[in-house]
Design a protein around this motif. Sequence first.
Motif, short mmCIF file in Angstrom:
data_model
loop_
_atom_site.label_atom_id
_atom_site.label_comp_id
_atom_site.label_asym_id
_atom_site.label_seq_id
_atom_site.Cartn_x
_atom_site.Cartn_y
_atom_site.Cartn_z
N ALA A 24 -5.30 38.25 -51.17
CA ALA A 24 -5.17 36.68 -51.36
C ALA A 24 -4.20 36.96 -50.32
O ALA A 24 -4.83 35.68 -49.83
CB ALA A 24 -4.52 36.37 -52.70
N TRP A 25 -3.00 36.30 -50.05
CA TRP A 25 -2.69 36.03 -48.51
C TRP A 25 -3.70 36.49 -47.99
O TRP A 25 -3.70 35.70 -46.27
CB TRP A 25 -1.10 36.42 -48.92
N ILE A 26 -3.69 37.92 -47.08
CA ILE A 26 -4.37 38.20 -46.53
C ILE A 26 -5.55 37.55 -45.98
O ILE A 26 -5.71 36.80 -44.85
CB ILE A 26 -4.48 39.42 -46.42
N SER A 27 -6.66 37.03 -46.71
CA SER A 27 -7.45 36.94 -46.96
C SER A 27 -7.73 34.76 -46.56
O SER A 27 -7.99 34.73 -45.78
CB SER A 27 -8.78 36.36 -48.15
N LEU A 28 -6.59 34.97 -47.22
CA LEU A 28 -5.92 33.12 -46.24
C LEU A 28 -5.60 33.14 -44.77
O LEU A 28 -6.26 32.33 -44.36
CB LEU A 28 -5.00 32.48 -47.26
N ALA A 29 -4.77 34.20 -44.35
CA ALA A 29 -4.52 34.14 -42.99
C ALA A 29 -5.49 34.32 -42.24
O ALA A 29 -6.25 33.45 -41.15
CB ALA A 29 -3.14 35.17 -43.08
N VAL A 30 -6.36 35.26 -42.73
CA VAL A 30 -7.64 35.42 -41.48
C VAL A 30 -9.02 34.12 -41.69
O VAL A 30 -8.90 33.88 -40.55
CB VAL A 30 -8.36 36.70 -42.24
N ALA A 31 -8.39 33.64 -43.04
CA ALA A 31 -10.00 32.30 -42.87
C ALA A 31 -9.19 31.54 -42.28
O ALA A 31 -10.00 30.48 -41.62
CB ALA A 31 -9.85 31.97 -44.31
N PHE A 32 -7.84 31.48 -41.60
CA PHE A 32 -7.32 30.51 -41.10
C PHE A 32 -7.81 30.16 -39.94
O PHE A 32 -8.36 30.03 -38.79
CB PHE A 32 -5.58 30.09 -41.37
N VAL A 33 -7.31 31.42 -39.32
CA VAL A 33 -7.65 32.61 -37.90
C VAL A 33 -9.62 32.21 -37.86
O VAL A 33 -9.74 31.42 -36.48
CB VAL A 33 -7.81 33.71 -37.54
N LEU A 34 -10.24 32.38 -38.18
CA LEU A 34 -11.69 32.66 -38.59
C LEU A 34 -12.19 30.77 -38.42
O LEU A 34 -12.58 30.17 -37.18
CB LEU A 34 -12.33 33.11 -39.35
N GLY A 35 -11.48 30.22 -39.49
CA GLY A 35 -11.82 28.38 -38.80
C GLY A 35 -11.14 27.68 -37.04
O GLY A 35 -11.61 27.38 -37.00
N LEU A 36 -10.09 28.79 -37.50
CA LEU A 36 -9.93 27.92 -35.56
C LEU A 36 -11.01 28.44 -35.05
O LEU A 36 -11.26 27.29 -33.50
CB LEU A 36 -8.64 28.50 -35.42
N ILE A 37 -11.40 29.55 -35.06
CA ILE A 37 -12.48 29.97 -34.07
C ILE A 37 -13.50 29.40 -33.76
O ILE A 37 -14.05 28.83 -32.88
CB ILE A 37 -12.87 31.82 -33.98
#
Length: 425
Positions: A24-37
Amino acid sequence: MTRSNPNPLSRGRSSGIPWLRLTAWISLAVAFVLGLIWQQPDYTTLLQGAYPKGGITPQEQTPNQYQMSLKGEHYLVSINESQGYGGPMLVASLINDRGRVEEVKLLQHKETPGYVARFDESQYYRQFAGKQVNDDFLLGEDIDALSGATLTSRGLTSAVREGTHAAADPFGFPADWQEPQLVLGAKELAAFLLFVAAFMHKRLPRKHQARFNQLLGVASVVLIGYWLNSALSMALVGSLLLGYIPSPQQHLLWYIMLAGALGAILFMGRNLYCSQLCPFHQIQRWLHRLSGLNLQLHPWLKKRLKQVTNTLLWLSLMLIFLSRTPAIGSYEPFSMLFSLDGLGVQWYILPLSLFGAFLVSDFWCRLLCPLGRFLNYSLEARARAMTRFKKGGRIAVRDASQPQSTQRRPGYGNPITAEKRRSEA
């Protein structure tokens, strides 16, 4: 000799939850980065969409300013971003050749669509037309706020003010405008005093605490719910996590609400907002007392429902991070109840939560509220950190007080002195 685990399935189950939490924590971190892009705005494309018949030419020397020809007239378009209630708002100010505002348009926003629709339907944008680029553009003085949407009005006005003031120099106007000041008004003072009152609750004599808590509950519903219309939500938490932080001059109430709720957890170890200041929590308590029912949930069901609440919080944060829009992950029915303005799923959640409050104590808070779970998770994280800190301090003190000749060395089981080891040899 190590003993084997007689039940390998129990070992798999015990390690499943940590792996799920890590995922869950990894997926949230990935979602945060993808949202920035994915969510980087293209000003030229947005401006062309707002004025499809206009000829738009960017000014290379001045960022965020464009020359536009429309219907035989030439305009300067100044674009600026400011923080609203739910995140950044991108506003274009159309300025004619006399240095006066011709039109104001909202190009992009992260606000609740219902609030933005109210601005489109009202005369709010028209009050900017005809103003000179070096006017003050101060809410409450030469600009009027839209009733019930003060924070969004401040964000829009701030974006227009900064955009037009940036265009004052090309027109030869002096920078003689008045800057916005930090104002501690009645609303900000009321919010601050509510947190002070919640903090003082436990310090009162026990015989007065019940009556004081009742008065505090009424005050939270009347003030935070209806007058301030500033109940905490995942939209505000999402704005904080995404870095959508307004200036204190613009949204001092934003700082008071978040600093009060999170500061009480960090420095006091208490969730003051959920327990005493949440207006929706107080309304649930009143409904439950009115019904006289008290259905008890089975312990197995309580445990599973906590997992459901964790999943809802995760889904809310995933939507917020991927879309970079805090309002999209906030499904709480607060705005619908206190401002009579709701969208989509809120129309179904509000009656469900109110009906559930008749049957089960704190139905919404215990089963569905992502904000409450976020605040409680923050409280649990603080407790774990404090436990580790205190435990580490005790170990350090114990090791420091132990004589050096008797300290444990690698490869030895119990601490023994060098002289005893030589005698045994």
